[in-house]
Design a protein around this motif. Sequence first.
Motif, PDB file in Angstrom:
ATOM      1  N   LYS A  68      39.582  79.721   7.172  1.00 32.01           N
ATOM      2  CA  LYS A  68      38.871  79.317   5.954  1.00 32.01           C
ATOM      3  C   LYS A  68      38.679  80.494   4.993  1.00 32.01           C
ATOM      4  O   LYS A  68      38.825  80.362   3.792  1.00 32.01           O
ATOM      5  N   SER A 165      31.049  82.896  10.235  1.00 36.98           N
ATOM      6  CA  SER A 165      31.606  84.011   9.468  1.00 36.98           C
ATOM      7  C   SER A 165      30.732  84.460   8.311  1.00 36.98           C
ATOM      8  O   SER A 165      31.021  85.469   7.681  1.00 36.98           O
ATOM      9  N   GLU A 230      31.671  85.277  23.634  1.00 31.52           N
ATOM     10  CA  GLU A 230      30.933  84.281  22.864  1.00 31.52           C
ATOM     11  C   GLU A 230      30.043  83.451  23.794  1.00 31.52           C
ATOM     12  O   GLU A 230      28.884  83.170  23.478  1.00 31.52           O
ATOM     13  N   LYS A 233      27.053  85.493  24.731  1.00 30.42           N
ATOM     14  CA  LYS A 233      26.119  85.547  23.603  1.00 30.42           C
ATOM     15  C   LYS A 233      25.258  84.286  23.567  1.00 30.42           C
ATOM     16  O   LYS A 233      24.035  84.374  23.398  1.00 30.42           O
ATOM     17  N   SER A 237      21.000  83.480  24.279  1.00 33.68           N
ATOM     18  CA  SER A 237      20.053  82.836  23.361  1.00 33.68           C
ATOM     19  C   SER A 237      19.015  82.045  24.134  1.00 33.68           C
ATOM     20  O   SER A 237      17.879  81.920  23.705  1.00 33.68           O
TER      21      SER A 237
HETATM   22  P1  ATP Z   1      30.750  79.244   8.563  1.00 34.44           P
HETATM   23  O1  ATP Z   1      29.536  78.476   8.141  1.00 34.44           O
HETATM   24  O2  ATP Z   1      30.493  80.708   8.707  1.00 34.44           O
HETATM   25  O3  ATP Z   1      31.937  78.982   7.732  1.00 34.44           O
HETATM   26  P2  ATP Z   1      30.764  77.404  10.842  1.00 34.44           P
HETATM   27  O4  ATP Z   1      30.048  76.412   9.965  1.00 34.44           O
HETATM   28  O5  ATP Z   1      31.990  76.924  11.542  1.00 34.44           O
HETATM   29  O6  ATP Z   1      31.163  78.744  10.044  1.00 34.44           O
HETATM   30  P3  ATP Z   1      28.630  77.192  12.771  1.00 34.44           P
HETATM   31  O7  ATP Z   1      29.260  76.042  13.484  1.00 34.44           O
HETATM   32  O8  ATP Z   1      27.405  76.931  11.978  1.00 34.44           O
HETATM   33  O9  ATP Z   1      29.744  77.981  11.921  1.00 34.44           O
HETATM   34  O10 ATP Z   1      28.219  78.327  13.825  1.00 34.44           O
HETATM   35  C1  ATP Z   1      29.133  78.828  14.736  1.00 34.44           C
HETATM   36  C2  ATP Z   1      28.630  80.168  15.247  1.00 34.44           C
HETATM   37  O11 ATP Z   1      27.369  80.002  15.896  1.00 34.44           O
HETATM   38  C3  ATP Z   1      29.588  80.763  16.279  1.00 34.44           C
HETATM   39  O12 ATP Z   1      29.730  82.150  16.041  1.00 34.44           O
HETATM   40  C4  ATP Z   1      28.858  80.502  17.594  1.00 34.44           C
HETATM   41  O13 ATP Z   1      29.173  81.463  18.578  1.00 34.44           O
HETATM   42  C5  ATP Z   1      27.405  80.621  17.164  1.00 34.44           C
HETATM   43  N1  ATP Z   1      26.499  79.913  18.077  1.00 34.44           N
HETATM   44  C6  ATP Z   1      26.479  78.589  18.384  1.00 34.44           C
HETATM   45  N2  ATP Z   1      25.537  78.329  19.306  1.00 34.44           N
HETATM   46  C7  ATP Z   1      24.924  79.516  19.580  1.00 34.44           C
HETATM   47  C8  ATP Z   1      23.871  79.915  20.463  1.00 34.44           C
HETATM   48  N3  ATP Z   1      23.258  79.043  21.261  1.00 34.44           N
HETATM   49  N4  ATP Z   1      23.524  81.223  20.468  1.00 34.44           N
HETATM   50  C9  ATP Z   1      24.152  82.118  19.684  1.00 34.44           C
HETATM   51  N5  ATP Z   1      25.154  81.816  18.846  1.00 34.44           N
HETATM   52  C10 ATP Z   1      25.538  80.529  18.800  1.00 34.44           C
END
Ligand code: ATP
Length: 340
Positions: A68, A165, A230, A233, A237
């Motif tokens: 993206k 991102s 990931e 991580k 949480s």
């Molecule tokens: P962007 O908005 O940046 O274009 P996106 O909308 O695809 O990307 P999201 O789906 O909102 O992003 O979030 C994904 C991110 O959140 C990933 O980096 C994922 O590892 C992180 N994430 C999801 N669940 C958790 C959690 N429980 N703890 C920490 N990080 C998390």
Amino acid sequence: MSVIGYDLGNLSCYIAVARQGGIETIANEFSDRNTPCIVSLTSKERSIGSAAKTQIISNYKNTISNFKRLLGRPFDDPFVQNEMKDLPYKLSRTADGGVGVRVPSFFSEVQRRNLLAAARIANLNCLRLFNDTTAVALAYGIYKQDLPAAEEKPRIIIFVDMGHSSLQVAAVAFNKGKLKVLATSFDPYLGGRDFDRLLFNHFADLFKDKYRIDVRTNKRAELRLLIECEKLKKQLSSNSGRMTLNIECLMDDKDVQGAMTRTDFEALCAPLIQRVEKPLRTILQDAKLQSQDITSIEIVGGATRMPAVKSTIAEVFGMKVSTTLNADEAVARGCALQCA
Ligand code: ATP
Ligand code: MG
């Protein structure tokens, strides 16, 4: 005619549909509401979403994810050059200086046009494109029956969306039937993946010492470690204790093991956590707000699930954060609502 809201994330997509009397997030062919933003190509077929994700290791050279942020940028853009280092597939310069992906490939104003072109290709009639935070504000508005009347002082809400991102913040004033975006701020280069990368670097260095393997020289091993980072991580949480990371046969037939506690993780990521503060302080300045003017802080986006991110947001605004909205689906739902 059905109207849908589409959240195009860097990591995953959600689609919501407005049907009589409500908004529904719809599932894909795997009954999953989350569809990975991945396309995988082989000489015979093109798979997308969950099907493409299964090929992320086996067919890494032709499996395109994280695209993206490359949309509509020139190849020479420093951001593209930097991004390219971490991509398992190859980018190349197109005839007009844009970014191409070296497989059967596709992909400001130019970015929007690219996206609209993509929608046309998919036979979708795109009614409107929204910024993520505007869509989230719309999704918030539908649940609130008790907003101040038009002539009264508006209710002010801060929305924070930290995804894969990027980090986006909006200050929005609500009255019944009306919403006004007072200010927005961003860190366009800070998201969940930066935390994964830090963990990755930590364990890659550790495994070099401990097992004499350099995962940075082996794309498959690198991707496998990144995926496990990931996961770790996310585990951190919800758990503060020591969490382990185990990978069998990561490289040279070696099984590896590592571990981390939340305290260690937060120390490692302190520079990233600090960066969360800046756009939050900017929005207070730009919208000329003090914490007593704000009714609540609504957080969305997967990366806001990290306790350190939550507590930083709470600290800057001097109040607890609220999770009224579905962290993953709010953008798509807001879009669907607006076009219904
Ligand atoms: P962007 O908005 O940046 O274009 P996106 O909308 O695809 O990307 P999201 O789906 O909102 O992003 O979030 C994904 C991110 O959140 C990933 O980096 C994922 O590892 C992180 N994430 C999801 N669940 C958790 C959690 N429980 N703890 C920490 N990080 C998390
Ligand atoms: Mg997002």
